[in-house]
Design a protein around this motif. Structure first.
Motif, PDB file in Angstrom:
ATOM      1  N   LYS A   1     -12.480   4.662   3.280  1.00 14.60           N
ATOM      2  CA  LYS A   1     -12.418   5.654   4.136  1.00 14.60           C
ATOM      3  C   LYS A   1     -10.994   6.380   3.975  1.00 14.60           C
ATOM      4  N   ILE A   2      -9.779   5.861   4.111  1.00 14.59           N
ATOM      5  CA  ILE A   2      -8.650   6.455   3.851  1.00 14.59           C
ATOM      6  C   ILE A   2      -8.480   7.191   2.603  1.00 14.59           C
ATOM      7  N   VAL A   3      -8.827   6.498   1.321  1.00 14.87           N
ATOM      8  CA  VAL A   3      -8.831   7.348   0.307  1.00 14.87           C
ATOM      9  C   VAL A   3      -9.680   8.622   0.199  1.00 14.87           C
ATOM     10  N   THR A   4     -11.020   8.438   0.741  1.00 14.40           N
ATOM     11  CA  THR A   4     -11.660   9.649   0.901  1.00 14.40           C
ATOM     12  C   THR A   4     -11.175  10.748   1.711  1.00 14.40           C
ATOM     13  N   ALA A   5     -10.531  10.327   2.794  1.00 17.11           N
ATOM     14  CA  ALA A   5      -9.872  11.404   3.513  1.00 17.11           C
ATOM     15  C   ALA A   5      -8.843  12.011   3.110  1.00 17.11           C
ATOM     16  N   LEU A   6      -7.795  11.220   2.205  1.00 14.55           N
ATOM     17  CA  LEU A   6      -6.828  11.889   1.538  1.00 14.55           C
ATOM     18  C   LEU A   6      -7.154  12.930   0.510  1.00 14.55           C
ATOM     19  N   ASN A   7      -8.457  12.578  -0.396  1.00 18.76           N
ATOM     20  CA  ASN A   7      -9.016  13.132  -1.303  1.00 18.76           C
ATOM     21  C   ASN A   7      -9.458  14.713  -0.730  1.00 18.76           C
ATOM     22  N   ASN A   8     -10.153  14.372   0.549  1.00 21.28           N
ATOM     23  CA  ASN A   8     -10.559  15.457   1.091  1.00 21.28           C
ATOM     24  C   ASN A   8      -9.617  16.396   1.707  1.00 21.28           C
ATOM     25  N   ALA A   9      -8.344  16.113   1.863  1.00 19.79           N
ATOM     26  CA  ALA A   9      -7.187  16.957   2.207  1.00 19.79           C
ATOM     27  C   ALA A   9      -6.480  17.320   1.158  1.00 19.79           C
TER      28      ALA A   9
ATOM     29  N   ASN B   1       0.860  -1.149  -0.207  1.00 23.29           N
ATOM     30  CA  ASN B   1       0.045   0.187   0.072  1.00 23.29           C
ATOM     31  C   ASN B   1       0.708   1.234   0.091  1.00 23.29           C
ATOM     32  N   LYS B   2       0.221   2.380  -0.438  1.00 29.24           N
ATOM     33  CA  LYS B   2       1.152   3.659  -0.523  1.00 29.24           C
ATOM     34  C   LYS B   2       0.222   4.557   0.380  1.00 29.24           C
ATOM     35  N   ILE B   3      -0.012   4.134   1.584  1.00 33.27           N
ATOM     36  CA  ILE B   3      -0.725   5.231   2.245  1.00 33.27           C
ATOM     37  C   ILE B   3       0.191   6.138   2.783  1.00 33.27           C
ATOM     38  N   ARG B   4       1.289   5.901   3.306  1.00 32.70           N
ATOM     39  CA  ARG B   4       2.106   6.913   3.783  1.00 32.70           C
ATOM     40  C   ARG B   4       2.831   7.743   2.617  1.00 32.70           C
ATOM     41  N   HIS B   5       2.880   7.327   1.370  1.00 32.64           N
ATOM     42  CA  HIS B   5       3.205   8.299   0.338  1.00 32.64           C
ATOM     43  C   HIS B   5       2.336   9.478   0.245  1.00 32.64           C
ATOM     44  N   TYR B   6       0.855   8.861   0.216  1.00 34.46           N
ATOM     45  CA  TYR B   6      -0.125   9.924  -0.080  1.00 34.46           C
ATOM     46  C   TYR B   6      -0.546  10.846   1.312  1.00 34.46           C
ATOM     47  N   ARG B   7      -0.206  10.111   2.244  1.00 33.50           N
ATOM     48  CA  ARG B   7      -0.561  10.809   3.730  1.00 33.50           C
ATOM     49  C   ARG B   7       0.411  11.834   3.969  1.00 33.50           C
ATOM     50  N   THR B   8       1.765  11.612   3.534  1.00 36.08           N
ATOM     51  CA  THR B   8       2.680  13.004   3.525  1.00 36.08           C
ATOM     52  C   THR B   8       2.630  13.829   2.440  1.00 36.08           C
ATOM     53  N   LYS B   9       2.225  13.441   1.332  1.00 39.71           N
ATOM     54  CA  LYS B   9       1.923  14.289   0.102  1.00 39.71           C
ATOM     55  C   LYS B   9       0.639  15.130   0.617  1.00 39.71           C
ATOM     56  N   ALA B  10      -0.299  14.941   1.428  1.00 39.29           N
ATOM     57  CA  ALA B  10      -1.633  15.521   1.929  1.00 39.29           C
ATOM     58  C   ALA B  10      -1.063  16.340   3.176  1.00 39.29           C
ATOM     59  N   ASN B  11       0.337  16.086   3.697  1.00 39.66           N
ATOM     60  CA  ASN B  11       0.864  16.971   4.735  1.00 39.66           C
ATOM     61  C   ASN B  11       0.083  16.547   6.066  1.00 39.66           C
ATOM     62  N   LEU B  12      -0.388  15.499   6.325  1.00 35.59           N
ATOM     63  CA  LEU B  12      -1.075  14.593   7.349  1.00 35.59           C
ATOM     64  C   LEU B  12      -0.357  13.830   8.244  1.00 35.59           C
ATOM     65  N   THR B  13      -0.509  13.978   9.675  1.00 40.80           N
ATOM     66  CA  THR B  13       0.135  12.937  10.605  1.00 40.80           C
ATOM     67  C   THR B  13      -0.610  11.713  10.368  1.00 40.80           C
TER      68      THR B  13
END
Length: 79
Positions: free
Chosen positions: A52-60, A6-18
Motif C-alpha cells: 500500500k505504501i509503495v503504491t501510494a508513493l508511486n501514485n505520488a 526501511n526507507k519510507i521516510r526517504h521516499y515519502r520526503t522525495k514525494a513531498n508527502l507528509t
C-alpha cells in the motif's frame, strides 16, 4: 537519520508527502501515527501494508519498487 530496515521516510520526503498525507493515500484515515511507527520500526509492517505504501508513493510520482523501500536484510554468512 535513515532507518536501516526501511526507507519510507526517504521516499515519502522525495514525494513531498507528509506522514498524514501518506497515511490518507494508503486508506488509513488521517492518522500519521502508523506511518511514524513504521518509519521508526516501532511497528512491524505487513507485506500487504508495505505494498500500500509503495503504491501510494508511486501514485505520488516517485518511482520505486517494494525492495527499494523495504530492502532485504543482508544474509549472514555461516562460519
Amino acid at each position: 537519520m535513515e532507518n536501516p530496515t526501511n526507507k519510507i521516510r526517504h521516499y515519502r520526503t522525495k514525494a513531498n508527502l507528509t506522514q498524514k498525507s501518506l497515511a490518507v493515500a494508503c486508506g488509513w484515515s488521517d492518522s500519521n501515527v502508523r506511518i511514524r511507527n513504521y518509519e521508526s520500526s516501532i511497528r512491524n509492517i505487513t507485506i500487504k501494508n508495505g505494498y500500500k505504501i509503495v503504491t501510494a508513493l508511486n501514485n505520488a510520482g516517485v518511482k520505486c519498487e517494494f525492495c527499494d523501500v523495504f530492502p532485504p536484510e543482508p544474509m549472514m554468512m555461516a562460519s
